[in-house]
Design a protein around this motif. Structure first.
Motif, PDB file in Angstrom:
ATOM      1  N   TRP A   5      42.291  34.471  42.779  1.00 27.35           N
ATOM      2  CA  TRP A   5      43.752  34.544  42.726  1.00 27.35           C
ATOM      3  C   TRP A   5      44.349  34.918  44.077  1.00 27.35           C
ATOM      4  N   ASP A   6      43.544  34.812  45.145  1.00 26.95           N
ATOM      5  CA  ASP A   6      43.995  35.007  46.521  1.00 26.95           C
ATOM      6  C   ASP A   6      44.625  36.386  46.738  1.00 26.95           C
ATOM      7  N   ILE A   7      43.958  37.417  46.226  1.00 26.91           N
ATOM      8  CA  ILE A   7      44.429  38.788  46.395  1.00 26.91           C
ATOM      9  C   ILE A   7      43.938  39.288  47.748  1.00 26.91           C
ATOM     10  N   LYS A   8      44.878  39.591  48.643  1.00 27.57           N
ATOM     11  CA  LYS A   8      44.518  40.020  49.994  1.00 27.57           C
ATOM     12  C   LYS A   8      44.961  41.440  50.293  1.00 27.57           C
ATOM     13  N   ALA A   9      45.753  42.038  49.398  1.00 28.47           N
ATOM     14  CA  ALA A   9      46.236  43.406  49.594  1.00 28.47           C
ATOM     15  C   ALA A   9      46.383  44.063  48.226  1.00 28.47           C
ATOM     16  N   THR A  10      46.319  45.392  48.217  1.00 32.89           N
ATOM     17  CA  THR A  10      46.503  46.113  46.964  1.00 32.89           C
ATOM     18  C   THR A  10      47.632  47.116  47.136  1.00 32.89           C
ATOM     19  N   PRO A  11      48.414  47.311  46.087  1.00 34.24           N
ATOM     20  CA  PRO A  11      48.356  46.587  44.825  1.00 34.24           C
ATOM     21  C   PRO A  11      49.046  45.223  44.938  1.00 34.24           C
ATOM     22  N   THR A  12      48.574  44.305  44.130  1.00 31.32           N
ATOM     23  CA  THR A  12      49.223  43.013  43.972  1.00 31.32           C
ATOM     24  C   THR A  12      49.420  42.786  42.484  1.00 31.32           C
ATOM     25  N   PHE A  13      50.627  42.424  42.106  1.00 37.03           N
ATOM     26  CA  PHE A  13      50.971  42.160  40.711  1.00 37.03           C
ATOM     27  C   PHE A  13      51.204  40.662  40.564  1.00 37.03           C
ATOM     28  N   VAL A  14      50.440  40.046  39.680  1.00 35.90           N
ATOM     29  CA  VAL A  14      50.555  38.611  39.462  1.00 35.90           C
ATOM     30  C   VAL A  14      51.097  38.399  38.048  1.00 35.90           C
ATOM     31  N   PHE A  15      52.093  37.529  37.944  1.00 38.10           N
ATOM     32  CA  PHE A  15      52.778  37.258  36.680  1.00 38.10           C
ATOM     33  C   PHE A  15      52.355  35.888  36.163  1.00 38.10           C
ATOM     34  N   PHE A  16      52.000  35.835  34.886  1.00 40.03           N
ATOM     35  CA  PHE A  16      51.539  34.597  34.261  1.00 40.03           C
ATOM     36  C   PHE A  16      52.392  34.273  33.039  1.00 40.03           C
ATOM     37  N   LYS A  17      52.649  33.006  32.867  1.00 41.62           N
ATOM     38  CA  LYS A  17      53.291  32.506  31.656  1.00 41.62           C
ATOM     39  C   LYS A  17      52.565  31.222  31.285  1.00 41.62           C
ATOM     40  N   ASP A  18      52.206  31.102  30.039  1.00 41.70           N
ATOM     41  CA  ASP A  18      51.445  29.936  29.567  1.00 41.70           C
ATOM     42  C   ASP A  18      50.164  29.728  30.364  1.00 41.70           C
ATOM     43  N   GLY A  19      49.540  30.835  30.777  1.00 44.77           N
ATOM     44  CA  GLY A  19      48.274  30.777  31.488  1.00 44.77           C
ATOM     45  C   GLY A  19      48.373  30.402  32.953  1.00 44.77           C
ATOM     46  N   ARG A  20      49.597  30.211  33.454  1.00 42.66           N
ATOM     47  CA  ARG A  20      49.781  29.824  34.855  1.00 42.66           C
ATOM     48  C   ARG A  20      50.537  30.899  35.627  1.00 42.66           C
ATOM     49  N   GLN A  21      50.186  31.058  36.886  1.00 44.91           N
ATOM     50  CA  GLN A  21      50.885  32.018  37.727  1.00 44.91           C
ATOM     51  C   GLN A  21      52.307  31.542  37.962  1.00 44.91           C
ATOM     52  N   VAL A  22      53.273  32.445  37.723  1.00 49.14           N
ATOM     53  CA  VAL A  22      54.674  32.102  37.933  1.00 49.14           C
ATOM     54  C   VAL A  22      55.338  32.978  38.997  1.00 49.14           C
ATOM     55  N   ASP A  23      54.698  34.077  39.365  1.00 52.35           N
ATOM     56  CA  ASP A  23      55.268  34.952  40.389  1.00 52.35           C
ATOM     57  C   ASP A  23      54.190  35.906  40.884  1.00 52.35           C
ATOM     58  N   LYS A  24      54.495  36.567  41.998  1.00 55.92           N
ATOM     59  CA  LYS A  24      53.540  37.499  42.597  1.00 55.92           C
ATOM     60  C   LYS A  24      54.331  38.532  43.385  1.00 55.92           C
ATOM     61  N   LEU A  25      53.896  39.780  43.301  1.00 50.42           N
ATOM     62  CA  LEU A  25      54.506  40.859  44.060  1.00 50.42           C
ATOM     63  C   LEU A  25      53.395  41.629  44.758  1.00 50.42           C
ATOM     64  N   VAL A  26      53.482  41.704  46.076  1.00 53.41           N
ATOM     65  CA  VAL A  26      52.484  42.432  46.849  1.00 53.41           C
ATOM     66  C   VAL A  26      53.123  43.720  47.353  1.00 53.41           C
ATOM     67  N   GLY A  27      52.457  44.837  47.098  1.00 54.55           N
ATOM     68  CA  GLY A  27      52.938  46.113  47.599  1.00 54.55           C
ATOM     69  C   GLY A  27      53.340  47.068  46.496  1.00 54.55           C
ATOM     70  N   ALA A  28      53.584  48.304  46.911  1.00 53.97           N
ATOM     71  CA  ALA A  28      53.860  49.391  45.972  1.00 53.97           C
ATOM     72  C   ALA A  28      55.350  49.711  45.938  1.00 53.97           C
ATOM     73  N   ASP A  29      56.153  48.741  45.510  1.00 58.87           N
ATOM     74  CA  ASP A  29      57.589  48.967  45.389  1.00 58.87           C
ATOM     75  C   ASP A  29      57.958  49.006  43.914  1.00 58.87           C
ATOM     76  N   LYS A  30      58.158  50.219  43.390  1.00 60.51           N
ATOM     77  CA  LYS A  30      58.428  50.398  41.962  1.00 60.51           C
ATOM     78  C   LYS A  30      59.685  49.665  41.526  1.00 60.51           C
ATOM     79  N   SER A  31      60.704  49.703  42.349  1.00 63.44           N
ATOM     80  CA  SER A  31      61.971  49.048  42.018  1.00 63.44           C
ATOM     81  C   SER A  31      61.803  47.531  41.913  1.00 63.44           C
TER      82      SER A  31
END
Length: 143
Positions: free
Chosen positions: A96-122
């Motif tokens: 899933w091409d994770i190059k930094a932590t934390p990385t949050f990956v969002f899936f819908k219908d089994g497919r990636q629809v978004d990605k957030l890299v970094g520790a930004d709670k907001s």
């Protein structure tokens, strides 16, 4: 609020365990490729959005995000929240091409629809809220 999951060390062997925060049952610890595939398939069949938190036990920003991630899991129970240790499941992280932590990956219908890299709670809260709104709207229009 304490961590809803953590990596424990036991006599040199790494072992995953959930901390006794019963209110955070919506965060599922992924410890194998089989469990990953099963949870993703289950969420897809149920029409649920998945948020996958790729993190590392040694990563301070990851640790700081855990309480917020758990709170969001408690709030958005119609979504599936997963926790993946990038060191434990390097193959999955690489796929899933994770190059930094934390990385949050969002899936819908089994497919990636978004990605957030970094520790930004907001930012995490905003993306999850937007996903929830779009998921609800789509369900209402498709009925």
């Amino acid at each position: 609020m304490g961590n809803c999951w953590t990596k424990l060390f036991n006599s040199g062997q790494e072992d995953y365990a959930e901390v006794q925060n019963v209110d955070s049952k919506n965060v599922h610890l992924i410890t194998s490729m089989e469990k990953w595939e099963a949870k993703l398939l289950e969420a897809t069949e149920d029409g649920k959005i998945v948020i996958a938190n790729f993190s590392a036990h040694w990563c301070r920003p990851c640790k700081s995000m855990t309480p917020a991630y758990c709170e969001l899991a408690d709030k958005y129970t119609s979504m599936v929240f997963l926790a993946i240790d990038v060191d434990e499941l390097a193959e999955l992280s690489t796929s899933w091409d994770i190059k930094a932590t934390p990385t949050f990956v969002f899936f819908k219908d089994g497919r990636q629809v978004d990605k957030l890299v970094g520790a930004d709670k907001s930012d995490l809260q905003q993306k999850i809220a937007a996903m929830d709104e779009s998921g609800v709207a789509q369900k209402n229009y498709s009925s």
